[in-house]
Design an enzyme around this catalytic site. Structure first.
Site, PDB file in Angstrom:
ATOM      1  N   HIS A  84      75.818  -4.933 -66.480  1.00  8.06           N
ATOM      2  CA  HIS A  84      74.784  -3.975 -66.073  1.00  8.06           C
ATOM      3  C   HIS A  84      75.376  -2.583 -65.893  1.00  8.06           C
ATOM      4  O   HIS A  84      76.590  -2.405 -65.825  1.00  8.06           O
ATOM      5  CB  HIS A  84      74.083  -4.426 -64.781  1.00  8.06           C
ATOM      6  CG  HIS A  84      74.954  -4.448 -63.551  1.00  8.06           C
ATOM      7  ND1 HIS A  84      75.673  -5.555 -63.158  1.00  8.06           N
ATOM      8  CD2 HIS A  84      75.221  -3.487 -62.620  1.00  8.06           C
ATOM      9  CE1 HIS A  84      76.329  -5.272 -62.035  1.00  8.06           C
ATOM     10  NE2 HIS A  84      76.082  -4.028 -61.695  1.00  8.06           N
TER      11      HIS A  84
ATOM     12  N   HIS B 212      78.601   2.845 -61.478  1.00  5.80           N
ATOM     13  CA  HIS B 212      79.560   1.867 -61.992  1.00  5.80           C
ATOM     14  C   HIS B 212      78.990   1.108 -63.176  1.00  5.80           C
ATOM     15  O   HIS B 212      77.787   1.134 -63.428  1.00  5.80           O
ATOM     16  CB  HIS B 212      80.014   0.889 -60.895  1.00  5.80           C
ATOM     17  CG  HIS B 212      78.916   0.036 -60.322  1.00  5.80           C
ATOM     18  ND1 HIS B 212      78.214   0.383 -59.189  1.00  5.80           N
ATOM     19  CD2 HIS B 212      78.388  -1.155 -60.710  1.00  5.80           C
ATOM     20  CE1 HIS B 212      77.319  -0.555 -58.914  1.00  5.80           C
ATOM     21  NE2 HIS B 212      77.389  -1.500 -59.832  1.00  5.80           N
TER      22      HIS B 212
ATOM     23  N   GLU C 218      70.812  -1.370 -62.693  1.00  6.43           N
ATOM     24  CA  GLU C 218      70.859  -1.372 -61.233  1.00  6.43           C
ATOM     25  C   GLU C 218      70.563   0.042 -60.749  1.00  6.43           C
ATOM     26  O   GLU C 218      71.151   1.007 -61.241  1.00  6.43           O
ATOM     27  CB  GLU C 218      72.245  -1.816 -60.753  1.00  6.43           C
ATOM     28  CG  GLU C 218      72.410  -1.785 -59.228  1.00  6.43           C
ATOM     29  CD  GLU C 218      73.795  -2.236 -58.775  1.00  6.43           C
ATOM     30  OE1 GLU C 218      74.625  -2.656 -59.619  1.00  6.43           O
ATOM     31  OE2 GLU C 218      74.057  -2.149 -57.554  1.00  6.43           O
TER      32      GLU C 218
HETATM   33 CO    CO Z   1      76.485  -3.367 -59.669  1.00  4.50          CO
END
Ligand code: CO
Length: 137
Positions: A81, A8, A130
């Site tokens: 992110h 994502h 991440e």
């Molecule tokens: Co995230």
């Protein structure tokens, strides 16, 4: 280390309600998940499905939310992110530690229910990165 799927893109927003209107009405999103409050991470998250990935909307939760500073610099919100999947979170953490990359805090359970950690953007080409273990389902 092998680059895994982009799970994502995290987007910080000042208001989840307003952001959802944008994603629904301007971007044409139809698959929007229920918001999830993550008090220990200081955010409420809401996933918007795209045909090949997800956008993770992040609204600050509480006074110590780590995204409040981001929103001070970017009052409209913005890209926050990128999240990539790995098969084994401990192995990935050891790998990045071995490279001398700064890891922000402990490995935690993320919004997908799998362990995640974050890498400092200054060590990652300007991208808060991440790393999350691939959800098993
Ligand atoms: Co995230």
């Amino acid at each position: 280390m092998k680059l895994g799927p982009l799970n994502h893109v995290g987007v910080a927003v000042p208001s989840l309600a307003e952001a959802l209107t944008h994603w629904r009405e301007v971007m044409g999103a139809s698959q929007i998940h229920d918001p999830i409050a993550l008090p220990e991470q200081g955010v409420t998250v809401c996933f918007v499905d795209t045909p090949n990935s997800q956008v993770e909307l992040l609204e600050p939760l509480g006074e110590n939310s780590p995204i409040l500073k981001f929103l001070e610099r970017n009052p409209e919100g913005g890209q926050h992110h990128l999240a990539f999947e790995v098969p084994d979170i401990d192995e990935a953490r050891a790998y990045y530690e071995g490279l001398g990359k700064r890891i922000l805090g402990p490995t935690r359970v993320g919004a997908h229910g799998t362990p995640v950690f974050f890498l400092h953007p200054k060590d990652m080409g300007g991208i808060l990165t991440e790393i999350m273990e691939t959800p098993r389902h």
